[in-house]
Design an enzyme around this catalytic site. Structure first.
Site, PDB file in Angstrom:
ATOM      1  N   ARG A   1       0.843  -1.198   0.000  1.00  0.00           N
ATOM      2  CA  ARG A   1       0.000   0.000   0.000  1.00  0.00           C
ATOM      3  C   ARG A   1       0.879   1.249   0.000  1.00  0.00           C
ATOM      4  NH1 ARG A   1      -3.134  -0.677   5.566  1.00  0.00           N
ATOM      5  NH2 ARG A   1      -3.366  -2.747   4.659  1.00  0.00           N
TER       6      ARG A   1
ATOM      7  N   ARG B   1       1.190  -6.879   6.657  1.00  0.00           N
ATOM      8  CA  ARG B   1       0.515  -7.369   7.861  1.00  0.00           C
ATOM      9  C   ARG B   1      -0.968  -7.589   7.625  1.00  0.00           C
ATOM     10  NH1 ARG B   1       1.800  -3.849  13.023  1.00  0.00           N
ATOM     11  NH2 ARG B   1       0.985  -2.197  11.679  1.00  0.00           N
TER      12      ARG B   1
ATOM     13  N   VAL C   1       7.588  -6.507  11.163  1.00  0.00           N
ATOM     14  CA  VAL C   1       9.013  -6.193  11.306  1.00  0.00           C
ATOM     15  C   VAL C   1       9.455  -6.069  12.757  1.00  0.00           C
ATOM     16  CG1 VAL C   1       9.213  -5.089   9.038  1.00  0.00           C
ATOM     17  CG2 VAL C   1       8.629  -3.698  11.054  1.00  0.00           C
TER      18      VAL C   1
ATOM     19  N   TYR D   1       8.347   9.692  15.844  1.00  0.00           N
ATOM     20  CA  TYR D   1       8.510   9.396  14.410  1.00  0.00           C
ATOM     21  C   TYR D   1       9.795  10.021  13.870  1.00  0.00           C
ATOM     22  CZ  TYR D   1       7.172   8.980   9.471  1.00  0.00           C
ATOM     23  OH  TYR D   1       7.140   8.668   8.125  1.00  0.00           O
TER      24      TYR D   1
ATOM     25  N   LYS E   1      13.031   8.008  12.298  1.00  0.00           N
ATOM     26  CA  LYS E   1      13.440   8.213  10.907  1.00  0.00           C
ATOM     27  C   LYS E   1      14.848   8.816  10.815  1.00  0.00           C
ATOM     28  CE  LYS E   1       9.831   6.621   8.764  1.00  0.00           C
ATOM     29  NZ  LYS E   1       9.934   5.440   7.864  1.00  0.00           N
TER      30      LYS E   1
END
Length: 254
Positions: free
Chosen positions: A32, A54, A69, A160, A164
């Site tokens: 996706r 998933r 993961v 986040y 990253k």
């Protein structure tokens, strides 16, 4: 012709043959959004493509392996399945990720650790597993999908952004460890991308985001995918440890 030059020509010829024959590519979270666009771009280029997922559907023409993961056991099983069907993974795109956005004073420790475990430690797990086959092959491409917020920062995204930003350290350390084995590791850092997530944003929020982007628009998933396929290709074989923004000028190199 000197031996060194002859060896270089043979190596270049082998790389060209490998690309024409198609490589074994694995994209995590590839069913996706940006991951799907990346997987489709590799498939269109003639590669043998597998995706981890998933939930949801497996894209046509690709091998789908269900895996989370955050589980090393599931990752190992997924790689074993991909290796049996397509051969050792030659190109790994670590794309799987989650968000748990909230301001610092409201963020729980679980909000932080869940995001880091998926986005950062999850990338470590797949990179570690993929590197075993790449070292035996003495070639490989690792592409880590980061974000403009990794270096630019964003309110409500301390978890986040931290996860990253950590991908940059992985790519650069991996480059120093395995660069001599013909393995490159790079980071692609998208900005705002036209996906289902951004399409669901309130109109005022979209306008506010657009006002900060010099290009005046969001990226398409395909624009991100083209950068990923290029950095994973032979034309970029001498680039490693780089952070490539695909953000319409939003980050300005931060």
């Amino acid at each position: 012709m000197c031996p060194g030059k002859a060896e270089g020509l043979v190596q270049a010829e082998n790389q060209s043959t490998e690309t024409q024959a198609g490589r074994s590519v694995l994209v995590t979270g590839g069913n996706r959004g940006i991951g799907l666009a990346i997987a489709q771009a590799f498939l269109a280029g003639g590669d043998r493509v597998a995706v981890t997922y998933r939930s949801g559907e497996v894209p046509a023409g690709m091998l789908g392996v269900r895996a989370d993961v955050t589980s090393m056991e599931q990752i190992d099983a997924a790689f074993t399945e991909v290796e049996a069907a397509h051969g050792p993974v030659e190109v790994l795109v670590a794309n799987a990720g989650i968000t748990r956005d909230t301001l610092l004073l409201r963020m729980s420790e679980t909000d932080f650790t869940d995001v880091v475990d998926t986005n950062l430690t999850g990338a470590f797990r797949v990179v570690q597993r993929a590197s075993k086959g790449m070292m035996r092959l003495r070639r490989g491409r690792v592409v880590l999908i980061s974000s403009v917020t990794a270096l630019y920062g964003a309110p409500g995204q301390i978890n986040y952004s931290a996860s990253k930003a950590g991908l940059v350290g992985i790519a650069r350390s991996l480059t120093r460890e395995l660069g001599s084995r013909g393995i490159t590791a790079n980071v692609v850092a998208p900005g705002f991308v036209d996906t289902d997530m951004t399409a669901a944003l309130p109109e005022d929020t979209r306008k506010n985001y657009l006002a900060t982007i010099p290009a005046g628009r969001f990226a398409s998933p395909e624009e991100v995918a083209k950068v990923v396929t290029w950095i994973a290709g032979n034309d970029a074989s001498y680039i490693s440890g780089a952070v490539i923004p695909v953000d319409g000028g939003l980050g300005m190199g931060h």
